[in-house]
Design a protein around this motif. Structure first.
Motif, PDB file in Angstrom:
ATOM      1  N   THR A   1      -9.152   8.554  -3.656  1.00  0.00           N
ATOM      2  CA  THR A   1      -9.020   8.447  -2.202  1.00  0.00           C
ATOM      3  C   THR A   1      -9.575   8.266  -0.900  1.00  0.00           C
ATOM      4  O   THR A   1      -9.951   7.232   0.393  1.00  0.00           O
ATOM      5  CB  THR A   1      -8.128   9.605  -1.370  1.00  0.00           C
ATOM      6  OG1 THR A   1      -7.142  10.065  -2.040  1.00  0.00           O
ATOM      7  CG2 THR A   1      -7.610  10.038   0.014  1.00  0.00           C
ATOM      8  N   GLY A   2     -11.030   9.070  -0.993  1.00  0.00           N
ATOM      9  CA  GLY A   2     -12.143   8.661  -0.500  1.00  0.00           C
ATOM     10  C   GLY A   2     -13.112   7.641  -0.441  1.00  0.00           C
ATOM     11  O   GLY A   2     -13.601   6.782   0.521  1.00  0.00           O
ATOM     12  N   VAL A   3     -13.064   6.481  -1.525  1.00  0.00           N
ATOM     13  CA  VAL A   3     -13.392   6.003  -2.062  1.00  0.00           C
ATOM     14  C   VAL A   3     -12.641   4.623  -1.105  1.00  0.00           C
ATOM     15  O   VAL A   3     -13.661   3.545  -0.346  1.00  0.00           O
ATOM     16  CB  VAL A   3     -13.821   5.109  -3.603  1.00  0.00           C
ATOM     17  CG1 VAL A   3     -14.039   3.528  -3.606  1.00  0.00           C
ATOM     18  CG2 VAL A   3     -14.997   6.087  -4.151  1.00  0.00           C
ATOM     19  N   ALA A   4     -11.360   4.598  -1.317  1.00  0.00           N
ATOM     20  CA  ALA A   4     -10.106   4.050  -0.433  1.00  0.00           C
ATOM     21  C   ALA A   4     -10.902   3.580   0.561  1.00  0.00           C
ATOM     22  O   ALA A   4     -10.700   3.053   1.484  1.00  0.00           O
ATOM     23  CB  ALA A   4      -8.907   3.709  -1.076  1.00  0.00           C
ATOM     24  N   GLN A   5     -10.300   5.093   1.161  1.00  0.00           N
ATOM     25  CA  GLN A   5     -10.716   4.852   2.492  1.00  0.00           C
ATOM     26  C   GLN A   5     -12.147   4.365   3.164  1.00  0.00           C
ATOM     27  O   GLN A   5     -12.142   4.124   4.561  1.00  0.00           O
ATOM     28  CB  GLN A   5     -10.590   6.345   3.399  1.00  0.00           C
ATOM     29  CG  GLN A   5      -9.380   7.445   3.313  1.00  0.00           C
ATOM     30  CD  GLN A   5      -8.573   6.902   4.162  1.00  0.00           C
ATOM     31  OE1 GLN A   5      -8.420   6.269   5.086  1.00  0.00           O
ATOM     32  NE2 GLN A   5      -7.233   7.344   3.907  1.00  0.00           N
TER      33      GLN A   5
ATOM     34  N   LEU B   1     -14.023   1.564   1.321  1.00  0.00           N
ATOM     35  CA  LEU B   1     -13.591   0.701   1.207  1.00  0.00           C
ATOM     36  C   LEU B   1     -12.454  -1.047   1.852  1.00  0.00           C
ATOM     37  O   LEU B   1     -12.956  -1.514   2.053  1.00  0.00           O
ATOM     38  CB  LEU B   1     -13.795   0.399  -0.308  1.00  0.00           C
ATOM     39  CG  LEU B   1     -15.048   0.623  -1.186  1.00  0.00           C
ATOM     40  CD1 LEU B   1     -15.101   0.352  -2.461  1.00  0.00           C
ATOM     41  CD2 LEU B   1     -16.446   0.028  -0.103  1.00  0.00           C
ATOM     42  N   PHE B   2     -11.776   0.365   1.831  1.00  0.00           N
ATOM     43  CA  PHE B   2     -10.162  -0.592   2.168  1.00  0.00           C
ATOM     44  C   PHE B   2      -9.816   0.300   2.807  1.00  0.00           C
ATOM     45  O   PHE B   2      -8.417   0.615   2.657  1.00  0.00           O
ATOM     46  CB  PHE B   2      -9.584  -0.823   1.083  1.00  0.00           C
ATOM     47  CG  PHE B   2     -10.115  -1.234  -0.034  1.00  0.00           C
ATOM     48  CD1 PHE B   2      -9.895  -2.468  -0.324  1.00  0.00           C
ATOM     49  CD2 PHE B   2     -10.372  -0.480  -1.169  1.00  0.00           C
ATOM     50  CE1 PHE B   2     -11.410  -3.482  -1.263  1.00  0.00           C
ATOM     51  CE2 PHE B   2     -11.239  -1.042  -2.322  1.00  0.00           C
ATOM     52  CZ  PHE B   2     -11.219  -2.749  -2.300  1.00  0.00           C
ATOM     53  N   PRO B   3      -9.750   0.354   4.455  1.00  0.00           N
ATOM     54  CA  PRO B   3      -8.958   1.609   5.323  1.00  0.00           C
ATOM     55  C   PRO B   3      -7.096   1.093   5.363  1.00  0.00           C
ATOM     56  O   PRO B   3      -6.457   2.188   5.562  1.00  0.00           O
ATOM     57  CB  PRO B   3     -10.070   1.746   6.264  1.00  0.00           C
ATOM     58  CG  PRO B   3     -10.587   1.139   6.615  1.00  0.00           C
ATOM     59  CD  PRO B   3     -11.267   0.350   5.332  1.00  0.00           C
ATOM     60  N   ALA B   4      -7.821   0.303   5.464  1.00  0.00           N
ATOM     61  CA  ALA B   4      -5.709  -0.493   5.992  1.00  0.00           C
ATOM     62  C   ALA B   4      -5.100  -0.690   4.926  1.00  0.00           C
ATOM     63  O   ALA B   4      -4.054   0.417   5.207  1.00  0.00           O
ATOM     64  CB  ALA B   4      -6.047  -2.274   6.976  1.00  0.00           C
TER      65      ALA B   4
ATOM     66  N   ASN C   1      -4.339   3.314   4.104  1.00  0.00           N
ATOM     67  CA  ASN C   1      -3.269   4.041   5.181  1.00  0.00           C
ATOM     68  C   ASN C   1      -2.342   3.324   5.122  1.00  0.00           C
ATOM     69  O   ASN C   1      -1.667   3.901   6.561  1.00  0.00           O
ATOM     70  CB  ASN C   1      -3.953   4.101   6.414  1.00  0.00           C
ATOM     71  CG  ASN C   1      -5.332   5.467   5.986  1.00  0.00           C
ATOM     72  OD1 ASN C   1      -5.072   5.939   5.466  1.00  0.00           O
ATOM     73  ND2 ASN C   1      -6.308   4.637   6.617  1.00  0.00           N
ATOM     74  N   GLY C   2      -1.249   3.040   4.973  1.00  0.00           N
ATOM     75  CA  GLY C   2      -0.260   1.747   4.234  1.00  0.00           C
ATOM     76  C   GLY C   2      -0.666   0.837   5.620  1.00  0.00           C
ATOM     77  O   GLY C   2       0.862  -0.182   5.560  1.00  0.00           O
ATOM     78  N   GLN C   3      -0.559  -0.313   5.907  1.00  0.00           N
ATOM     79  CA  GLN C   3      -1.337  -1.367   6.188  1.00  0.00           C
ATOM     80  C   GLN C   3      -0.457  -1.041   7.340  1.00  0.00           C
ATOM     81  O   GLN C   3       0.722  -2.225   8.041  1.00  0.00           O
ATOM     82  CB  GLN C   3      -0.981  -2.431   4.946  1.00  0.00           C
ATOM     83  CG  GLN C   3      -1.860  -2.411   4.057  1.00  0.00           C
ATOM     84  CD  GLN C   3      -0.958  -3.717   3.228  1.00  0.00           C
ATOM     85  OE1 GLN C   3      -1.409  -4.631   3.976  1.00  0.00           O
ATOM     86  NE2 GLN C   3      -1.408  -4.026   2.231  1.00  0.00           N
ATOM     87  N   LEU C   4      -0.815  -0.128   8.593  1.00  0.00           N
ATOM     88  CA  LEU C   4       0.279  -0.102   9.756  1.00  0.00           C
ATOM     89  C   LEU C   4      -0.259  -1.265  10.476  1.00  0.00           C
ATOM     90  O   LEU C   4      -1.591  -1.459  10.935  1.00  0.00           O
ATOM     91  CB  LEU C   4      -0.149   1.480  10.141  1.00  0.00           C
ATOM     92  CG  LEU C   4       0.123   2.406   9.364  1.00  0.00           C
ATOM     93  CD1 LEU C   4      -0.107   3.525   9.721  1.00  0.00           C
ATOM     94  CD2 LEU C   4       1.431   2.049   8.969  1.00  0.00           C
ATOM     95  N   ILE C   5       0.824  -1.016  11.295  1.00  0.00           N
ATOM     96  CA  ILE C   5       0.770  -2.672  12.514  1.00  0.00           C
ATOM     97  C   ILE C   5       1.142  -1.528  13.806  1.00  0.00           C
ATOM     98  O   ILE C   5       2.587  -1.229  13.724  1.00  0.00           O
ATOM     99  CB  ILE C   5       1.694  -3.583  12.217  1.00  0.00           C
ATOM    100  CG1 ILE C   5       2.093  -4.614  11.172  1.00  0.00           C
ATOM    101  CG2 ILE C   5       1.663  -4.394  13.387  1.00  0.00           C
ATOM    102  CD1 ILE C   5       2.895  -5.152  10.711  1.00  0.00           C
ATOM    103  N   GLU C   6       0.171  -1.798  14.449  1.00  0.00           N
ATOM    104  CA  GLU C   6       0.180  -1.325  15.584  1.00  0.00           C
ATOM    105  C   GLU C   6       0.322  -2.104  17.341  1.00  0.00           C
ATOM    106  O   GLU C   6      -0.058  -3.417  17.163  1.00  0.00           O
ATOM    107  CB  GLU C   6      -1.423  -0.026  16.527  1.00  0.00           C
ATOM    108  CG  GLU C   6      -0.882   0.861  15.278  1.00  0.00           C
ATOM    109  CD  GLU C   6      -2.933   1.300  16.232  1.00  0.00           C
ATOM    110  OE1 GLU C   6      -3.138   1.472  16.756  1.00  0.00           O
ATOM    111  OE2 GLU C   6      -2.595   2.599  15.199  1.00  0.00           O
TER     112      GLU C   6
END
Length: 193
Positions: free
Chosen positions: A30-34, A36-39, A42-47
């Protein structure tokens, strides 16, 4: 004596492997993913305007005629990620055949000109697919243009801009992300209320 020692070893190994594989490993991944690939992590959220309006990877329903419609969903009450699943109905199942026939008839009323793309009347295996085929998007262009009061060429331009080809040029099929396309429609041609 050996039984007690074997039992103690088994208990200690269970505790160690549970902590290592059940706590440490998931936290590291989870830490590595956060980092290297934060978006993506975290679900590829659109704001929009500081508010989350959806995800690039989970479909949602659009029922207004001025929007492109997603694939039907069989997940719970529709696009429910907690109940992700298809219908599990086989191709000869009367319930599925009747549902698809009803969906084809309803869709044909909107656009009687051509054949109805299959992805507009059948759900995906997960029931959460955020994409439709370019054919399904093209099928809906006349309705969306008419409802928005814009030309079909303008809507076609947006569809083309939001179409993605095959991954690596040969994997999968070309797709259009419905949420991103509808957000682009709203950005360029806001609906008059």
């Amino acid at each position: 004596m050996n039984i007690t020692r074997n039992l103690l070893t088994a208990i200690l190994m269970t505790i160690v492997t549970t902590l290592l594989l059940g706590v440490v490993y998931p936290l590291v991944v989870t830490g590595v993913a956060q980092v290297l690939f934060p978006a993506k992590a975290n679900g590829q959220l659109i704001e929009r305007d500081g508010k989350v309006v959806g995800s690039r990877i989970i479909g949602q329903a659009f029922s207004s005629p001025g929007y492109f419609r997603s694939r039907p969903s069989a997940a719970g009450t529709g696009y429910d990620a907690a109940n992700s699943a298809g219908t599990n109905l086989g191709p000869t199942n009367k319930k599925l055949v009747d549902a698809v026939k009803g969906a084809v008839d309803a869709t044909k009323q909107e656009n009687p000109a051509g054949p109805v793309p299959i992805d507009l009347v059948t759900s995906s295996a997960s029931g959460l697919d955020p994409h439709i085929s370019p054919a399904a998007a093209n099928f809906q262009i006349s309705r969306v243009a008419r409802e928005r009061g814009i030309s079909e060429a303008e809507v076609q331009r947006l569809v083309s801009a939001h179409s993605a080809g095959r991954q690596l040029g040969f994997l999968g099929e070309p797709v259009v992300n419905v949420l991103e396309l509808n957000l682009a429609l709203d950005a360029e041609y806001p609906r008059k209320h």
